[in-house]
Design a protein around this motif. Structure first.
Motif, PDB file in Angstrom:
ATOM      1  N   ALA A  67     -33.821  19.962  46.523  1.00  0.00           N
ATOM      2  CA  ALA A  67     -32.786  20.868  46.991  1.00  0.00           C
ATOM      3  C   ALA A  67     -31.434  20.178  47.027  1.00  0.00           C
ATOM      4  N   ASP A  68     -31.414  18.896  47.413  1.00  0.00           N
ATOM      5  CA  ASP A  68     -30.150  18.165  47.456  1.00  0.00           C
ATOM      6  C   ASP A  68     -29.540  18.043  46.064  1.00  0.00           C
ATOM      7  N   LEU A  69     -30.401  17.808  45.044  1.00  0.00           N
ATOM      8  CA  LEU A  69     -29.887  17.715  43.678  1.00  0.00           C
ATOM      9  C   LEU A  69     -29.180  19.001  43.274  1.00  0.00           C
ATOM     10  N   ALA A  70     -29.768  20.134  43.623  1.00  0.00           N
ATOM     11  CA  ALA A  70     -29.204  21.422  43.210  1.00  0.00           C
ATOM     12  C   ALA A  70     -27.990  21.806  44.033  1.00  0.00           C
ATOM     13  N   THR A  71     -28.095  21.688  45.350  1.00  0.00           N
ATOM     14  CA  THR A  71     -27.021  22.187  46.216  1.00  0.00           C
ATOM     15  C   THR A  71     -25.775  21.321  46.171  1.00  0.00           C
ATOM     16  N   ASN A  72     -25.881  20.102  45.642  1.00  0.00           N
ATOM     17  CA  ASN A  72     -24.712  19.223  45.493  1.00  0.00           C
ATOM     18  C   ASN A  72     -24.148  19.224  44.082  1.00  0.00           C
ATOM     19  N   ASP A  73     -24.748  20.025  43.194  1.00  0.00           N
ATOM     20  CA  ASP A  73     -24.327  20.077  41.792  1.00  0.00           C
ATOM     21  C   ASP A  73     -23.490  21.334  41.575  1.00  0.00           C
ATOM     22  N   GLU A  74     -22.241  21.177  41.181  1.00  0.00           N
ATOM     23  CA  GLU A  74     -21.343  22.320  41.007  1.00  0.00           C
ATOM     24  C   GLU A  74     -21.798  23.259  39.902  1.00  0.00           C
ATOM     25  N   GLN A  75     -22.642  22.776  38.983  1.00  0.00           N
ATOM     26  CA  GLN A  75     -23.127  23.626  37.897  1.00  0.00           C
ATOM     27  C   GLN A  75     -24.323  24.476  38.308  1.00  0.00           C
ATOM     28  N   SER A  76     -24.849  24.244  39.477  1.00  0.00           N
ATOM     29  CA  SER A  76     -26.036  24.977  39.921  1.00  0.00           C
ATOM     30  C   SER A  76     -25.650  26.241  40.667  1.00  0.00           C
ATOM     31  N   GLY A  88     -23.649  24.350  47.221  1.00  0.00           N
ATOM     32  CA  GLY A  88     -23.051  24.655  48.507  1.00  0.00           C
ATOM     33  C   GLY A  88     -23.978  25.298  49.516  1.00  0.00           C
ATOM     34  N   ALA A  89     -25.198  25.624  49.100  1.00  0.00           N
ATOM     35  CA  ALA A  89     -26.109  26.311  50.025  1.00  0.00           C
ATOM     36  C   ALA A  89     -26.653  25.379  51.099  1.00  0.00           C
ATOM     37  N   GLY A  90     -26.712  24.082  50.799  1.00  0.00           N
ATOM     38  CA  GLY A  90     -27.292  23.150  51.760  1.00  0.00           C
ATOM     39  C   GLY A  90     -28.811  23.183  51.706  1.00  0.00           C
ATOM     40  N   ASN A  91     -29.425  22.103  52.157  1.00  0.00           N
ATOM     41  CA  ASN A  91     -30.877  21.988  52.057  1.00  0.00           C
ATOM     42  C   ASN A  91     -31.585  23.112  52.824  1.00  0.00           C
ATOM     43  N   ALA A  92     -31.073  23.482  53.982  1.00  0.00           N
ATOM     44  CA  ALA A  92     -31.687  24.535  54.786  1.00  0.00           C
ATOM     45  C   ALA A  92     -31.388  25.926  54.250  1.00  0.00           C
ATOM     46  N   GLY A  93     -30.484  26.016  53.281  1.00  0.00           N
ATOM     47  CA  GLY A  93     -30.076  27.322  52.773  1.00  0.00           C
ATOM     48  C   GLY A  93     -30.846  27.780  51.556  1.00  0.00           C
ATOM     49  N   SER A 135     -30.662  36.649  44.357  1.00  0.00           N
ATOM     50  CA  SER A 135     -30.384  36.770  42.928  1.00  0.00           C
ATOM     51  C   SER A 135     -29.927  35.441  42.333  1.00  0.00           C
ATOM     52  N   ARG A 136     -29.599  34.485  43.190  1.00  0.00           N
ATOM     53  CA  ARG A 136     -29.155  33.159  42.741  1.00  0.00           C
ATOM     54  C   ARG A 136     -30.297  32.169  42.947  1.00  0.00           C
ATOM     55  N   SER A 137     -30.867  31.722  41.842  1.00  0.00           N
ATOM     56  CA  SER A 137     -32.011  30.821  41.910  1.00  0.00           C
ATOM     57  C   SER A 137     -32.015  29.915  40.688  1.00  0.00           C
ATOM     58  N   GLU A 138     -32.891  28.916  40.731  1.00  0.00           N
ATOM     59  CA  GLU A 138     -32.992  27.971  39.625  1.00  0.00           C
ATOM     60  C   GLU A 138     -34.385  27.349  39.645  1.00  0.00           C
ATOM     61  N   SER A 139     -34.948  27.126  38.453  1.00  0.00           N
ATOM     62  CA  SER A 139     -36.281  26.547  38.370  1.00  0.00           C
ATOM     63  C   SER A 139     -36.227  25.042  38.605  1.00  0.00           C
ATOM     64  N   TYR A 140     -37.352  24.478  39.005  1.00  0.00           N
ATOM     65  CA  TYR A 140     -37.431  23.038  39.235  1.00  0.00           C
ATOM     66  C   TYR A 140     -37.075  22.262  37.969  1.00  0.00           C
ATOM     67  N   SER A 141     -37.598  22.731  36.824  1.00  0.00           N
ATOM     68  CA  SER A 141     -37.353  22.013  35.568  1.00  0.00           C
ATOM     69  C   SER A 141     -35.868  22.006  35.201  1.00  0.00           C
ATOM     70  N   GLU A 142     -35.169  23.110  35.475  1.00  0.00           N
ATOM     71  CA  GLU A 142     -33.731  23.166  35.177  1.00  0.00           C
ATOM     72  C   GLU A 142     -32.959  22.184  36.057  1.00  0.00           C
ATOM     73  N   ILE A 143     -33.332  22.105  37.316  1.00  0.00           N
ATOM     74  CA  ILE A 143     -32.641  21.192  38.231  1.00  0.00           C
ATOM     75  C   ILE A 143     -32.843  19.744  37.799  1.00  0.00           C
ATOM     76  N   LEU A 144     -34.098  19.396  37.462  1.00  0.00           N
ATOM     77  CA  LEU A 144     -34.402  18.018  37.063  1.00  0.00           C
ATOM     78  C   LEU A 144     -33.739  17.670  35.733  1.00  0.00           C
ATOM     79  N   ARG A 188     -30.976  18.862  34.353  1.00  0.00           N
ATOM     80  CA  ARG A 188     -29.532  18.676  34.468  1.00  0.00           C
ATOM     81  C   ARG A 188     -29.196  17.364  35.182  1.00  0.00           C
ATOM     82  N   ALA A 189     -30.070  16.953  36.109  1.00  0.00           N
ATOM     83  CA  ALA A 189     -29.838  15.691  36.826  1.00  0.00           C
ATOM     84  C   ALA A 189     -30.272  14.487  36.012  1.00  0.00           C
ATOM     85  N   GLY A 190     -30.993  14.721  34.896  1.00  0.00           N
ATOM     86  CA  GLY A 190     -31.420  13.622  34.042  1.00  0.00           C
ATOM     87  C   GLY A 190     -32.582  12.822  34.598  1.00  0.00           C
TER      88      GLY A 190
END
Length: 215
Positions: A2-11, A15-20, A35-44, A46-48
């Motif tokens: 969650a931290d990888l996604a919520t701290n990435d401006e492209q996700s 800005g949602a924060g870990n609890a969000g 309506s705003r979501s992302e798969s685990y594979s997409e998050i990983l 993009r983070a490399g």
């Protein structure tokens, strides 16, 4: 993750924060806008990185431990058939119902409980370690002489997991299922033998001679 996604401006989760965010069906979803979501594979991707690992610990509240029971519980029912002339015992059916908090992996839990019930049956009718009183050695320390059940000894089994929400045991509400399937099964078989024969056997394994020598 969650931290990888919520701290990435492209996700879309930025800005949602870990609890969000919440996890569901292989995706992270914003709590305030599903309506705003992302798969685990997409998050990983993009983070490399190829994997994320985290460690944590949990324990029940000591005050809650003093006030509440924390263990799984259950009941096992056995049906047996006893040959009136030979005293041979066959377990024909077993049903177990268990409450073990939140069930995370139903198939694994069911398999564990099946195995426990079979082990309890084995404890009641088959297994016995024989000790040589002169030397202290186990006389049947191999599977050729130590009696365990085979497929033909195992009856149809039913496992019922009772839904249970326990807010006190730990943060996830889960409990152990390691031995709960065993403990009641041996007693259930012994009780069924008593119901069928009128003979109350108080030691395991239940022997044919104990049934035939009773008045």
């Amino acid at each position: 993750l969650a931290d990888l996604a919520t701290n990435d401006e492209q996700s879309p989760l930025f800005g949602a924060g870990n609890a969000g965010v919440i996890a569901r069906a292989g995706r992270l979803i914003r709590r305030d806008d599903e309506s705003r979501s992302e798969s685990y594979s997409e998050i990983l991707a993009r983070a490399g990185v190829t994997e994320v690992e985290a460690w944590g610990t949990g324990a029940p509240n000591p005050a809650a431990m003093e006030e509440y029971a924390m263990h799984a519980h259950g009941a096992v029912f056995a049906e047996v058939k006893v040959d009136p002339e030979l005293g041979q015992i066959r377990v024909s059916r077993m049903v177990g119902a268990f409450a073990a908090g939140r069930i995370v992996n139903p198939r694994m839990v069911q398999s564990q409980l099946f195995g426990g019930m079979i082990w309890g049956l084995s404890f009641a009718l088959h297994e016995e370690a024989v000790t040589d009183r002169r030397t202290g050695r186990i006389m049947n320390a191999n599977l050729g002489e130590y009696h365990i059940p085979v497929n033909a000894d195992v009856p149809p089994l039913d496992v019922i997991t009772v839904e249970e929400h326990d807010p006190h045991v730990n943060a996830l509400g889960i409990k152990g299922v390691g031995e709960i399937g065993i403990t009641g099964s041996a007693g259930a078989v012994a009780n069924a033998v008593w119901h069928a024969t009128g003979v109350r056997v108080r030691r395991f394994p239940i022997r044919i001679e104990e049934l035939l020598t009773q008045p």
